[in-house]
Design a protein around this motif. Sequence first.
Motif, PDB file in Angstrom:
ATOM      1  N   ILE A  49      48.075 -16.916 152.920  1.00 41.71           N
ATOM      2  CA  ILE A  49      49.307 -17.186 152.161  1.00 41.71           C
ATOM      3  C   ILE A  49      50.389 -17.722 153.109  1.00 41.71           C
ATOM      4  CG2 ILE A  49      51.232 -16.061 150.927  1.00 41.71           C
ATOM      5  CD1 ILE A  49      49.040 -14.142 149.710  1.00 41.71           C
ATOM      6  N   GLU A  50      50.509 -17.063 154.268  1.00 38.18           N
ATOM      7  CA  GLU A  50      51.588 -17.452 155.195  1.00 38.18           C
ATOM      8  C   GLU A  50      51.364 -18.818 155.840  1.00 38.18           C
ATOM      9  OE1 GLU A  50      54.971 -15.131 156.092  1.00 38.18           O
ATOM     10  OE2 GLU A  50      53.631 -14.639 157.765  1.00 38.18           O
ATOM     11  N   GLU A  51      50.091 -19.240 155.904  1.00 36.07           N
ATOM     12  CA  GLU A  51      49.825 -20.585 156.437  1.00 36.07           C
ATOM     13  C   GLU A  51      50.488 -21.637 155.563  1.00 36.07           C
ATOM     14  OE1 GLU A  51      45.664 -21.743 156.814  1.00 36.07           O
ATOM     15  OE2 GLU A  51      45.444 -20.011 158.164  1.00 36.07           O
ATOM     16  N   CYS A  52      50.450 -21.379 154.253  1.00 33.19           N
ATOM     17  CA  CYS A  52      50.999 -22.352 153.308  1.00 33.19           C
ATOM     18  C   CYS A  52      52.475 -22.073 153.025  1.00 33.19           C
ATOM     19  CB  CYS A  52      50.174 -22.269 152.032  1.00 33.19           C
ATOM     20  SG  CYS A  52      50.578 -23.488 150.833  1.00 33.19           S
ATOM     21  N   THR A  53      52.840 -20.803 152.959  1.00 29.65           N
ATOM     22  CA  THR A  53      54.221 -20.414 152.632  1.00 29.65           C
ATOM     23  C   THR A  53      54.689 -19.310 153.575  1.00 29.65           C
ATOM     24  OG1 THR A  53      53.307 -20.352 150.370  1.00 29.65           O
ATOM     25  CG2 THR A  53      55.669 -19.999 150.591  1.00 29.65           C
ATOM     26  N   PRO A  54      55.305 -19.658 154.695  1.00 31.22           N
ATOM     27  CA  PRO A  54      55.870 -18.591 155.536  1.00 31.22           C
ATOM     28  C   PRO A  54      56.858 -17.795 154.670  1.00 31.22           C
ATOM     29  CG  PRO A  54      55.882 -20.696 156.680  1.00 31.22           C
ATOM     30  CD  PRO A  54      55.504 -20.987 155.245  1.00 31.22           C
ATOM     31  N   LEU A  55      56.666 -16.471 154.611  1.00 28.69           N
ATOM     32  CA  LEU A  55      57.381 -15.684 153.594  1.00 28.69           C
ATOM     33  C   LEU A  55      58.817 -15.302 153.980  1.00 28.69           C
ATOM     34  CD1 LEU A  55      54.459 -13.323 152.441  1.00 28.69           C
ATOM     35  CD2 LEU A  55      55.367 -15.334 151.263  1.00 28.69           C
ATOM     36  N   LEU A  98      61.979 -15.276 151.617  1.00 30.15           N
ATOM     37  CA  LEU A  98      61.593 -15.640 150.241  1.00 30.15           C
ATOM     38  C   LEU A  98      61.504 -14.429 149.308  1.00 30.15           C
ATOM     39  CD1 LEU A  98      58.863 -18.386 150.826  1.00 30.15           C
ATOM     40  CD2 LEU A  98      61.350 -18.624 150.655  1.00 30.15           C
ATOM     41  N   LYS A  99      61.649 -14.743 148.013  1.00 29.86           N
ATOM     42  CA  LYS A  99      61.569 -13.726 146.965  1.00 29.86           C
ATOM     43  C   LYS A  99      60.181 -13.838 146.317  1.00 29.86           C
ATOM     44  CE  LYS A  99      64.021 -12.362 142.792  1.00 29.86           C
ATOM     45  NZ  LYS A  99      65.115 -12.575 141.878  1.00 29.86           N
ATOM     46  N   VAL A 100      59.421 -12.750 146.403  1.00 29.95           N
ATOM     47  CA  VAL A 100      58.001 -12.797 146.028  1.00 29.95           C
ATOM     48  C   VAL A 100      57.726 -11.860 144.848  1.00 29.95           C
ATOM     49  CG1 VAL A 100      55.634 -12.416 146.869  1.00 29.95           C
ATOM     50  CG2 VAL A 100      57.400 -13.223 148.452  1.00 29.95           C
ATOM     51  N   LEU A 101      56.827 -12.291 143.962  1.00 28.00           N
ATOM     52  CA  LEU A 101      56.353 -11.436 142.873  1.00 28.00           C
ATOM     53  C   LEU A 101      54.849 -11.263 143.018  1.00 28.00           C
ATOM     54  CD1 LEU A 101      56.886 -10.054 140.055  1.00 28.00           C
ATOM     55  CD2 LEU A 101      56.160 -12.228 139.045  1.00 28.00           C
ATOM     56  N   VAL A 142      57.728 -18.827 138.681  1.00 27.98           N
ATOM     57  CA  VAL A 142      58.013 -19.417 139.991  1.00 27.98           C
ATOM     58  C   VAL A 142      59.004 -20.578 139.831  1.00 27.98           C
ATOM     59  CG1 VAL A 142      56.177 -21.180 140.087  1.00 27.98           C
ATOM     60  CG2 VAL A 142      56.827 -19.945 142.173  1.00 27.98           C
ATOM     61  N   LYS A 143      59.777 -20.812 140.897  1.00 22.31           N
ATOM     62  CA  LYS A 143      60.731 -21.935 140.877  1.00 22.31           C
ATOM     63  C   LYS A 143      59.968 -23.256 140.994  1.00 22.31           C
ATOM     64  CE  LYS A 143      64.167 -19.357 143.528  1.00 22.31           C
ATOM     65  NZ  LYS A 143      64.732 -19.106 144.855  1.00 22.31           N
ATOM     66  N   PRO A 144      60.515 -24.357 140.512  1.00 25.58           N
ATOM     67  CA  PRO A 144      59.875 -25.654 140.754  1.00 25.58           C
ATOM     68  C   PRO A 144      59.684 -25.857 142.261  1.00 25.58           C
ATOM     69  CG  PRO A 144      61.667 -25.872 139.175  1.00 25.58           C
ATOM     70  CD  PRO A 144      61.741 -24.471 139.704  1.00 25.58           C
ATOM     71  N   GLY A 145      58.503 -26.307 142.656  1.00 25.40           N
ATOM     72  CA  GLY A 145      58.202 -26.495 144.079  1.00 25.40           C
ATOM     73  C   GLY A 145      57.666 -25.236 144.747  1.00 25.40           C
ATOM     74  N   GLY A 146      57.783 -24.097 144.074  1.00 20.66           N
ATOM     75  CA  GLY A 146      57.287 -22.831 144.634  1.00 20.66           C
ATOM     76  C   GLY A 146      55.764 -22.711 144.522  1.00 20.66           C
ATOM     77  N   HIS A 147      55.223 -21.718 145.210  1.00 18.07           N
ATOM     78  CA  HIS A 147      53.766 -21.580 145.257  1.00 18.07           C
ATOM     79  C   HIS A 147      53.267 -20.385 144.445  1.00 18.07           C
ATOM     80  CE1 HIS A 147      54.103 -23.939 149.208  1.00 18.07           C
ATOM     81  NE2 HIS A 147      53.679 -24.729 148.265  1.00 18.07           N
ATOM     82  N   VAL A 148      52.124 -20.578 143.786  1.00 18.26           N
ATOM     83  CA  VAL A 148      51.456 -19.485 143.072  1.00 18.26           C
ATOM     84  C   VAL A 148      50.044 -19.376 143.624  1.00 18.26           C
ATOM     85  CG1 VAL A 148      50.739 -18.550 140.846  1.00 18.26           C
ATOM     86  CG2 VAL A 148      52.796 -19.975 140.970  1.00 18.26           C
ATOM     87  N   TYR A 149      49.642 -18.156 143.980  1.00 19.09           N
ATOM     88  CA  TYR A 149      48.315 -17.907 144.557  1.00 19.09           C
ATOM     89  C   TYR A 149      47.477 -17.060 143.612  1.00 19.09           C
ATOM     90  CZ  TYR A 149      50.369 -19.498 148.905  1.00 19.09           C
ATOM     91  OH  TYR A 149      50.983 -20.263 149.861  1.00 19.09           O
ATOM     92  N   PHE A 150      46.218 -17.472 143.432  1.00 20.04           N
ATOM     93  CA  PHE A 150      45.289 -16.688 142.625  1.00 20.04           C
ATOM     94  C   PHE A 150      44.039 -16.392 143.454  1.00 20.04           C
ATOM     95  CE2 PHE A 150      47.387 -19.585 139.526  1.00 20.04           C
ATOM     96  CZ  PHE A 150      47.990 -18.629 138.714  1.00 20.04           C
ATOM     97  N   SER A 151      43.424 -15.235 143.185  1.00 19.09           N
ATOM     98  CA  SER A 151      42.053 -15.040 143.660  1.00 19.09           C
ATOM     99  C   SER A 151      41.281 -14.370 142.550  1.00 19.09           C
ATOM    100  CB  SER A 151      42.014 -14.193 144.940  1.00 19.09           C
ATOM    101  OG  SER A 151      42.351 -12.861 144.654  1.00 19.09           O
ATOM    102  N   THR A 152      40.030 -14.776 142.411  1.00 23.83           N
ATOM    103  CA  THR A 152      39.204 -14.187 141.353  1.00 23.83           C
ATOM    104  C   THR A 152      37.726 -14.406 141.690  1.00 23.83           C
ATOM    105  OG1 THR A 152      38.961 -14.022 138.946  1.00 23.83           O
ATOM    106  CG2 THR A 152      39.297 -16.240 139.832  1.00 23.83           C
TER     107      THR A 152
END
Length: 235
Positions: free
Chosen positions: A43-49, A52-55, A144-154
């Motif tokens: 996650i941090e490779e793509c979005t250094p946290l 940031l405000k995370v859900l 998420v805000k426009p331009g923000g990132h969403v991560y899924f795993s399944t």
Amino acid sequence: MTDFNNVDPSELSKFSDLAHRWWDKESEFKPLHDMNPLRLSWIEECTPLAGLKVLDVGCGGGILAEAMAAKASSVKGIDLATKSLKVAQLHALESGLKNVSYEEVSVESLAQREGGQYDVVTCMEMLEHVPDFASVVKSCSQLVKPGGHVYFSTINRSPKSFLFAILGAEYILNILPKGTHEYAKFIKPSELARAQRESGLQEIDIKGMGYNPLTKRFSLNQDVSVNYWVATQKI
Ligand code: SAH
């Protein structure tokens, strides 16, 4: 949508029954603890946290939420298993983390209240436990805000996932309790990709996650036939 529309109560009770064991690293939740450093660094490779405000959606006992809180400005975890959230709250107190909070609310309801307020949304190992995963994907996108990132795993629905994720993990290696996963609820990457597209999320990375039973280590690779992780960006 009310809080309990997109929920399978038997799924929630599976997790609530084990709630006291969330932070026992040798328990049924060992795989989540073992994969946690890997997913945090991915996650941090793509979005250094930092800042940031995370859900975290479907946060359980807070294994990932706490790890992210150590880096981010704030983390909110949501789940619908009451006992798991109590464990998460107590553990955050013990850890002395002041920037993590938890709420029992569905992602669909939160999306109506806090739409567009998060820089990052994570939803890991949760989609395969809900009746309508596309509804969760859509709500994550709304949050998420426009331009923000969403991560899924399944978990993919493939002959190999039946063999590894169900027979292997639950019946042969016993790293997960029997009945943890239902094959029919597994999700093909193409199905997830479609839900993402329809929700305005652009896929920016997809990785497979492998498990070596000898070294008991997880690693990332290109094989998405069993567990896989997806990074997306809100258009
Ligand atoms: N995301 C965490 C926990 C994964 S276990 C992690 O990866 O460490 C799956 C979680 O999904 C459980 O905590 C379970 O209670 C939650 N869950 C299942 N159905 C849900 C629903 N409809 N809404 C919110 N959470 C749900």
